[in-house]
Design a protein around this motif. Structure first.
Motif, PDB file in Angstrom:
ATOM      1  N   ALA A 127       0.816  -1.216   0.000  1.00  0.00           N
ATOM      2  CA  ALA A 127       0.000   0.000   0.000  1.00  0.00           C
ATOM      3  C   ALA A 127       0.852   1.269   0.000  1.00  0.00           C
ATOM      4  CB  ALA A 127      -0.931  -0.007   1.210  1.00  0.00           C
ATOM      5  N   GLY A 128       2.181   1.110   0.005  1.00  0.00           N
ATOM      6  CA  GLY A 128       3.082   2.259  -0.023  1.00  0.00           C
ATOM      7  C   GLY A 128       3.421   2.838   1.337  1.00  0.00           C
ATOM      8  N   ILE A 129       3.130   2.098   2.404  1.00  0.00           N
ATOM      9  CA  ILE A 129       3.420   2.574   3.766  1.00  0.00           C
ATOM     10  C   ILE A 129       4.828   2.125   4.166  1.00  0.00           C
ATOM     11  CG2 ILE A 129       2.742   2.435   6.197  1.00  0.00           C
ATOM     12  CD1 ILE A 129      -0.127   1.888   5.152  1.00  0.00           C
ATOM     13  N   PRO A 130       5.692   3.074   4.558  1.00  0.00           N
ATOM     14  CA  PRO A 130       7.041   2.686   4.989  1.00  0.00           C
ATOM     15  C   PRO A 130       7.022   2.035   6.368  1.00  0.00           C
ATOM     16  CG  PRO A 130       6.775   5.068   5.081  1.00  0.00           C
ATOM     17  CD  PRO A 130       5.504   4.514   4.527  1.00  0.00           C
ATOM     18  N   HIS A 131       7.869   1.024   6.529  1.00  0.00           N
ATOM     19  CA  HIS A 131       8.015   0.315   7.803  1.00  0.00           C
ATOM     20  C   HIS A 131       9.496   0.170   8.116  1.00  0.00           C
ATOM     21  CE1 HIS A 131       3.809  -0.942   7.824  1.00  0.00           C
ATOM     22  NE2 HIS A 131       3.957  -1.330   6.564  1.00  0.00           N
ATOM     23  N   CYS A 132       9.807   0.111   9.388  1.00  0.00           N
ATOM     24  CA  CYS A 132      11.157  -0.193   9.842  1.00  0.00           C
ATOM     25  C   CYS A 132      11.027  -1.238  10.951  1.00  0.00           C
ATOM     26  CB  CYS A 132      11.851   1.061  10.369  1.00  0.00           C
ATOM     27  SG  CYS A 132      13.530   0.750  10.959  1.00  0.00           S
ATOM     28  N   HIS A 133      11.738  -2.351  10.808  1.00  0.00           N
ATOM     29  CA  HIS A 133      11.700  -3.451  11.776  1.00  0.00           C
ATOM     30  C   HIS A 133      13.080  -3.610  12.400  1.00  0.00           C
ATOM     31  CE1 HIS A 133       7.906  -5.066  10.047  1.00  0.00           C
ATOM     32  NE2 HIS A 133       8.397  -4.545   8.937  1.00  0.00           N
ATOM     33  N   PHE A 134      13.104  -3.823  13.711  1.00  0.00           N
ATOM     34  CA  PHE A 134      14.356  -4.169  14.383  1.00  0.00           C
ATOM     35  C   PHE A 134      14.029  -4.925  15.660  1.00  0.00           C
ATOM     36  CE2 PHE A 134      13.286   0.137  15.761  1.00  0.00           C
ATOM     37  CZ  PHE A 134      13.484   0.121  17.134  1.00  0.00           C
ATOM     38  N   VAL A 135      15.054  -5.438  16.312  1.00  0.00           N
ATOM     39  CA  VAL A 135      14.894  -6.198  17.559  1.00  0.00           C
ATOM     40  C   VAL A 135      15.641  -5.469  18.660  1.00  0.00           C
ATOM     41  CG1 VAL A 135      15.383  -8.380  18.740  1.00  0.00           C
ATOM     42  CG2 VAL A 135      14.652  -8.394  16.342  1.00  0.00           C
ATOM     43  N   ILE A 136      14.958  -5.265  19.795  1.00  0.00           N
ATOM     44  CA  ILE A 136      15.588  -4.651  20.956  1.00  0.00           C
ATOM     45  C   ILE A 136      15.820  -5.737  22.007  1.00  0.00           C
ATOM     46  CG2 ILE A 136      13.387  -3.977  21.974  1.00  0.00           C
ATOM     47  CD1 ILE A 136      14.756  -1.480  23.080  1.00  0.00           C
ATOM     48  N   GLU A 137      16.965  -5.661  22.660  1.00  0.00           N
ATOM     49  CA  GLU A 137      17.322  -6.615  23.712  1.00  0.00           C
ATOM     50  C   GLU A 137      17.474  -5.848  25.019  1.00  0.00           C
ATOM     51  OE1 GLU A 137      21.421  -8.643  24.187  1.00  0.00           O
ATOM     52  OE2 GLU A 137      20.183 -10.007  22.989  1.00  0.00           O
ATOM     53  N   HIS A 138      16.761  -6.292  26.041  1.00  0.00           N
ATOM     54  CA  HIS A 138      16.756  -5.635  27.349  1.00  0.00           C
ATOM     55  C   HIS A 138      17.367  -6.561  28.397  1.00  0.00           C
ATOM     56  CE1 HIS A 138      15.167  -3.392  30.818  1.00  0.00           C
ATOM     57  NE2 HIS A 138      14.952  -4.585  31.323  1.00  0.00           N
TER      58      HIS A 138
END
Length: 100
Positions: A22-33
């Motif tokens: 649909a043209g929506i930008p996404h950014c994926h990442f993993v956070i470690e706590h």
């Protein structure tokens, strides 16, 4: 109903940017706590890894300076997602990100 989560940690997997059909930008990442918390008057080591997604036109501004190893605080809401491979997971949808 309340659905808020704020988590600090290190980015364990480098951010991956994509564009939905649909043209929506996404950014994926993993956070470690990792931290030590008090529970029942005892010290407890706490560890978790959480998938994070940032969506929408503002996502690029929020994620421009992120890299693997960055220390961040991420705040947003959580949701349950099932991937194409059938594996389900809880994902943090970030509404704000702060480099620490």
């Amino acid at each position: 109903m309340t659905n808020r989560l704020e988590l600090s940690g290190v980015i364990a997997k480098a951010p991956v940017r994509s564009l939905s059909p649909a043209g929506i930008p996404h950014c994926h990442f993993v956070i470690e706590h990792r931290s030590i918390k008090q529970e029942a008057d005892l010290s407890r080591q706490v560890y978790c890894r959480m998938n994070v997604v940032v969506s929408g036109q503002g996502s690029q501004a929020l994620t421009a300076n992120l890299a693997q190893g960055s220390n961040v605080t991420v705040g947003g809401f959580i949701t349950y997602q099932t991937g194409r491979n059938g594996v389900s997971r809880v994902v943090l949808h970030a509404e704000h990100i702060k480099l620490i």
